[in-house]
Design a protein around this motif. Sequence first.
Motif, PDB file in Angstrom:
ATOM      1  N   TYR A 233       5.210 -28.138 -95.898  1.00  8.88           N
ATOM      2  CA  TYR A 233       5.863 -27.055 -95.167  1.00  8.88           C
ATOM      3  C   TYR A 233       7.159 -27.538 -94.523  1.00  8.88           C
ATOM      4  O   TYR A 233       8.199 -26.893 -94.639  1.00  8.88           O
ATOM      5  N   VAL A 234       7.097 -28.694 -93.867  1.00  8.44           N
ATOM      6  CA  VAL A 234       8.279 -29.232 -93.191  1.00  8.44           C
ATOM      7  C   VAL A 234       9.357 -29.594 -94.209  1.00  8.44           C
ATOM      8  O   VAL A 234      10.533 -29.288 -94.005  1.00  8.44           O
ATOM      9  N   GLU A 235       8.980 -30.224 -95.309  1.00 11.87           N
ATOM     10  CA  GLU A 235       9.958 -30.590 -96.327  1.00 11.87           C
ATOM     11  C   GLU A 235      10.633 -29.365 -96.927  1.00 11.87           C
ATOM     12  O   GLU A 235      11.831 -29.369 -97.196  1.00 11.87           O
ATOM     13  N   ARG A 236       9.887 -28.306 -97.103  1.00  9.18           N
ATOM     14  CA  ARG A 236      10.458 -27.076 -97.654  1.00  9.18           C
ATOM     15  C   ARG A 236      11.419 -26.425 -96.670  1.00  9.18           C
ATOM     16  O   ARG A 236      12.528 -26.017 -97.021  1.00  9.18           O
ATOM     17  N   LYS A 237      11.021 -26.327 -95.406  1.00  7.31           N
ATOM     18  CA  LYS A 237      11.848 -25.657 -94.399  1.00  7.31           C
ATOM     19  C   LYS A 237      13.092 -26.473 -94.040  1.00  7.31           C
ATOM     20  O   LYS A 237      14.195 -25.932 -93.969  1.00  7.31           O
ATOM     21  N   ILE A 238      12.926 -27.758 -93.794  1.00  8.81           N
ATOM     22  CA  ILE A 238      14.058 -28.598 -93.433  1.00  8.81           C
ATOM     23  C   ILE A 238      14.960 -28.832 -94.645  1.00  8.81           C
ATOM     24  O   ILE A 238      16.186 -28.853 -94.526  1.00  8.81           O
TER      25      ILE A 238
ATOM     26  N   SER B  76      15.640 -26.783 -96.945  1.00  5.70           N
ATOM     27  CA  SER B  76      16.440 -25.597 -97.247  1.00  5.70           C
ATOM     28  C   SER B  76      17.668 -25.465 -96.342  1.00  5.70           C
ATOM     29  O   SER B  76      18.520 -24.617 -96.581  1.00  5.70           O
ATOM     30  N   LEU B  77      17.789 -26.307 -95.328  1.00  4.11           N
ATOM     31  CA  LEU B  77      18.952 -26.268 -94.442  1.00  4.11           C
ATOM     32  C   LEU B  77      20.194 -26.865 -95.091  1.00  4.11           C
ATOM     33  O   LEU B  77      21.272 -26.824 -94.509  1.00  4.11           O
TER      34      LEU B  77
END
Length: 68
Positions: A21-26, A28-29
């Motif tokens: 989840y963190v890898e996907r959200k961060i 995408s920045l």
Amino acid sequence: MIKDITLTGVKYELNATTKNYVERKIGSLVKYLPRHARKSASADVKIKQVDNPGGNQYEVAVIITVPD
């Protein structure tokens, strides 16, 4: 996508779901970074579990290092 992401859990056990989840959200920045900085950008993520009755259960601090 930001390739170099360091995850740290403070009073929190990191599991595979949280890491994804963190890898996907961060990751995408990257669309907000200048093009010359996208390859060498790195992120340091710290997840802390707090005990607030009726409030937030987690605090997350993200530091994104960009050259120049």
